[in-house]
Design a protein around this motif. Structure first.
Motif, PDB file in Angstrom:
ATOM      1  N   PRO A  19      30.226  41.861  35.132  1.00  0.00           N
ATOM      2  CA  PRO A  19      30.382  40.585  34.418  1.00  0.00           C
ATOM      3  C   PRO A  19      30.367  39.393  35.370  1.00  0.00           C
ATOM      4  CG  PRO A  19      31.969  42.201  33.605  1.00  0.00           C
ATOM      5  CD  PRO A  19      31.341  42.800  34.847  1.00  0.00           C
ATOM      6  N   ASN A  20      30.005  38.237  34.823  1.00  0.00           N
ATOM      7  CA  ASN A  20      30.077  36.990  35.578  1.00  0.00           C
ATOM      8  C   ASN A  20      31.316  36.183  35.208  1.00  0.00           C
ATOM      9  OD1 ASN A  20      27.806  36.631  37.459  1.00  0.00           O
ATOM     10  ND2 ASN A  20      26.536  36.952  35.648  1.00  0.00           N
ATOM     11  N   HIS A  21      32.277  36.836  34.611  1.00  0.00           N
ATOM     12  CA  HIS A  21      33.569  36.235  34.297  1.00  0.00           C
ATOM     13  C   HIS A  21      34.659  37.145  34.866  1.00  0.00           C
ATOM     14  CE1 HIS A  21      32.712  38.970  30.839  1.00  0.00           C
ATOM     15  NE2 HIS A  21      33.975  39.316  31.050  1.00  0.00           N
ATOM     16  N   PRO A  22      35.887  36.704  34.947  1.00  0.00           N
ATOM     17  CA  PRO A  22      36.944  37.564  35.496  1.00  0.00           C
ATOM     18  C   PRO A  22      37.043  38.903  34.770  1.00  0.00           C
ATOM     19  CG  PRO A  22      37.733  35.317  35.302  1.00  0.00           C
ATOM     20  CD  PRO A  22      36.386  35.355  34.614  1.00  0.00           C
ATOM     21  N   PHE A  23      37.149  39.995  35.547  1.00  0.00           N
ATOM     22  CA  PHE A  23      37.267  41.323  34.961  1.00  0.00           C
ATOM     23  C   PHE A  23      38.191  42.165  35.820  1.00  0.00           C
ATOM     24  CE2 PHE A  23      33.631  41.310  37.766  1.00  0.00           C
ATOM     25  CZ  PHE A  23      33.606  42.549  38.390  1.00  0.00           C
ATOM     26  N   GLY A  83      34.799  45.794  33.143  1.00  0.00           N
ATOM     27  CA  GLY A  83      33.705  45.818  34.106  1.00  0.00           C
ATOM     28  C   GLY A  83      32.930  47.120  34.171  1.00  0.00           C
ATOM     29  N   HIS A  84      33.572  48.217  33.799  1.00  0.00           N
ATOM     30  CA  HIS A  84      32.960  49.538  33.932  1.00  0.00           C
ATOM     31  C   HIS A  84      31.715  49.681  33.059  1.00  0.00           C
ATOM     32  CE1 HIS A  84      32.781  53.994  33.491  1.00  0.00           C
ATOM     33  NE2 HIS A  84      33.280  53.996  34.703  1.00  0.00           N
ATOM     34  N   LEU A  96      28.857  54.253  25.517  1.00  0.00           N
ATOM     35  CA  LEU A  96      30.204  54.219  24.948  1.00  0.00           C
ATOM     36  C   LEU A  96      31.170  54.025  26.108  1.00  0.00           C
ATOM     37  CD1 LEU A  96      29.973  57.072  22.294  1.00  0.00           C
ATOM     38  CD2 LEU A  96      29.338  54.646  22.108  1.00  0.00           C
ATOM     39  N   ASP A  97      31.703  52.823  26.221  1.00  0.00           N
ATOM     40  CA  ASP A  97      32.426  52.454  27.441  1.00  0.00           C
ATOM     41  C   ASP A  97      33.319  51.249  27.142  1.00  0.00           C
ATOM     42  OD1 ASP A  97      32.830  51.866  30.421  1.00  0.00           O
ATOM     43  OD2 ASP A  97      31.359  53.482  30.535  1.00  0.00           O
ATOM     44  N   SER A  98      33.428  50.337  28.098  1.00  0.00           N
ATOM     45  CA  SER A  98      34.304  49.176  27.944  1.00  0.00           C
ATOM     46  C   SER A  98      33.567  47.943  27.455  1.00  0.00           C
ATOM     47  CB  SER A  98      34.993  48.865  29.280  1.00  0.00           C
ATOM     48  OG  SER A  98      34.052  48.568  30.290  1.00  0.00           O
ATOM     49  N   GLY A  99      32.367  48.124  26.907  1.00  0.00           N
ATOM     50  CA  GLY A  99      31.547  47.010  26.461  1.00  0.00           C
ATOM     51  C   GLY A  99      30.534  46.625  27.521  1.00  0.00           C
ATOM     52  N   VAL A 100      29.719  45.630  27.204  1.00  0.00           N
ATOM     53  CA  VAL A 100      28.706  45.123  28.134  1.00  0.00           C
ATOM     54  C   VAL A 100      28.836  43.603  28.177  1.00  0.00           C
ATOM     55  CG1 VAL A 100      26.245  44.928  28.649  1.00  0.00           C
ATOM     56  CG2 VAL A 100      27.143  47.046  27.661  1.00  0.00           C
ATOM     57  N   ALA A 101      28.930  43.042  29.371  1.00  0.00           N
ATOM     58  CA  ALA A 101      29.154  41.607  29.530  1.00  0.00           C
ATOM     59  C   ALA A 101      28.027  40.797  28.896  1.00  0.00           C
ATOM     60  CB  ALA A 101      29.287  41.255  31.005  1.00  0.00           C
TER      61      ALA A 101
END
Length: 413
Positions: free
Chosen positions: A335-339, A191-192, A159-164
């Motif tokens: 993530p491999n995108h801007p975060f 990113g967290h 439970l956090d900021s999601g997963v990339a």
């Protein structure tokens, strides 16, 4: 495990937290409440509409299995309406909906001292940062644990900021996603959550990246923090309920907030359903309690470094902090995108280090999952006992934390 050449990555050692960005949780730095809504629980739901009408309010959505509801209120009237409703005998309680924030031969396996630390004099280099091996006993013996079980079949809710979705080391391990935040999508743009999820269950023996502490586990990605790493009590409660409903054996919450009766109810409901709950103790460097870690039915986790010493930033106190785990320079997925954390703390795309009891909590949650896979007939009570009673008795045990630094190998055996 795979040992492939290490490529340099720039990193700045700025902690991203397990609790609030400010760290300590004294009154001056407590997170604010969500504007325009409060949490109310009625003794008799039949009276709810009438009571709320007296204040020109209407009943809102239920929160998980707690019996409480989110009620929309005019901005800047949250506190006065909480006080007024609390005086009504039909109301069991009214409280703020608090803001919640983040607490912070695989290619880079040699950088993962937390999982295996031989004590040799190799240099673990991340850009200009040198991370020495430390002492052999400062790791959690994860590699040894994998010779017994790797966690196959066990779901861990993060439970956090999601997963990339664009990191191939952790995205395939996500079996279900849900968004309880105010963000437009369940993608991790902070990113967290990606970093925490990678510590739990990144794929192993796939020639890339890192290995999770429980590489056979799968992830339920509950996004309770928005794209700036901020969420609410009600979002976390809904995430807990969702995780339980979808078969999580372990719930990791590398987050922090003030005490909430609604959150405690959700925690207790999850515990009563047989789930192990783990949370970060916080990065305040003091003994101030944060929640959900301080609830009795949650394992609260402090942070240690690569020499088995308490991390300077870690919140502590053996009266409520249960166990410790590595939380300094913990290498994992991004993530491999801007975060946001890349912008704020110069984190690299793909993989980099993180510091915080957020990282420590993830290691303990993954250890609990390994123990579940090793003891399929166990209960959450016995799994918690396995994790805590087999921890290594390092300096600080009994003072900074109750049970020692977690040992995955001992827990699974």
């Amino acid at each position: 495990m795979k040992k492939v050449a290490i490529a340099g990555l720039a990193a700045v050692l700025l902690g991203f937290g397990a609790v609030t960005a400010a760290g300590p949780t004294n009154a001056a730095t407590q997170p604010p409440q969500v504007t325009g809504q409060i949490i109310v629980k009625f003794r008799d739901n039949g009276a709810a509409a009438g009571v709320l009408r007296q204040h020109a309010l209407s009943e809102g959505a239920g929160i998980g299995s707690t019996g409480a509801h989110v009620v929309k209120v005019p901005a800047n009237q949250e506190s006065s309406l909480i006080a007024a409703l609390s005086r009504n005998p039909a109301v069991e309680y009214a409280e703020p909906d608090e803001v919640v924030t983040a607490a912070t031969s695989d290619q880079y396996f040699p950088r993962q001292y937390a999982l295996q630390n031989t004590g040799q004099s190799y240099t673990n280099t991340v850009g200009t940062l040198t991370v020495p091996a430390g002492t052999a006993d400062a790791d959690v013996d994860a590699v040894e644990a994998w010779s017994v079980k790797t966690g196959s079949g066990i779901k861990v809710a993060v439970l956090d900021s999601g997963v990339a979705s664009d990191n191939p080391d952790i995205n395939p391990k996500v079996v279900l996603r849900a968004n309880f935040s105010t963000a437009a999508t369940n993608e991790d743009n902070y990113g967290h959550g990606t970093h925490v999820a990678g510590i739990v269950a990144a794929s192993s023996n796939n020639t890339i990246g890192v290995a999770g502490t429980c590489p056979g586990c799968t992830i339920l990605a509950g996004k309770v923090l928005d794209d700036n790493g901020v969420g609410s009590t009600s979002a976390v409660v809904n995430g807990i309920n969702w995780a339980v409903s979808n078969g999580a054996k372990v719930i990791n919450m590398s987050i922090g907030v003030r005490a909430s009766r609604t959150l405690e109810t959700a925690v207790n409901n999850a515990w009563s359903k047989g789930v192990v709950l783990v949370a970060a103790a916080g990065n305040g460097g003091n003994q101030s309690k944060i929640y959900p870690g301080a609830y009795p039915n949650v394992i609260a986790v402090a942070a240690t470094d690569n020499k088995d010493a308490k991390a300077s930033f870690s919140t502590y106190g053996a009266s409520w902090v249960d166990i410790a785990a590595p939380g300094v320079n913990v290498y994992s997925t991004f993530p491999n995108h801007p975060f946001v954390l890349a912008t704020q703390n110069n984190r690299s795309f793909g993989y980099d280090v993180g510091n915080g009891t957020s990282m420590s909590s993830a290691i303990v949650a993954a250890t609990a999952a390994l123990a579940w896979s090793s003891h399929p007939g166990a209960t959450n009570t016995s799994i918690r006992a396995d994790v805590e009673s087999t921890a290594d008795n390092i300096p600080g045990t009994g003072t900074f934390w109750a049970h020692g630094r977690v040992n995955a190998d001992s827990a699974v055996r």
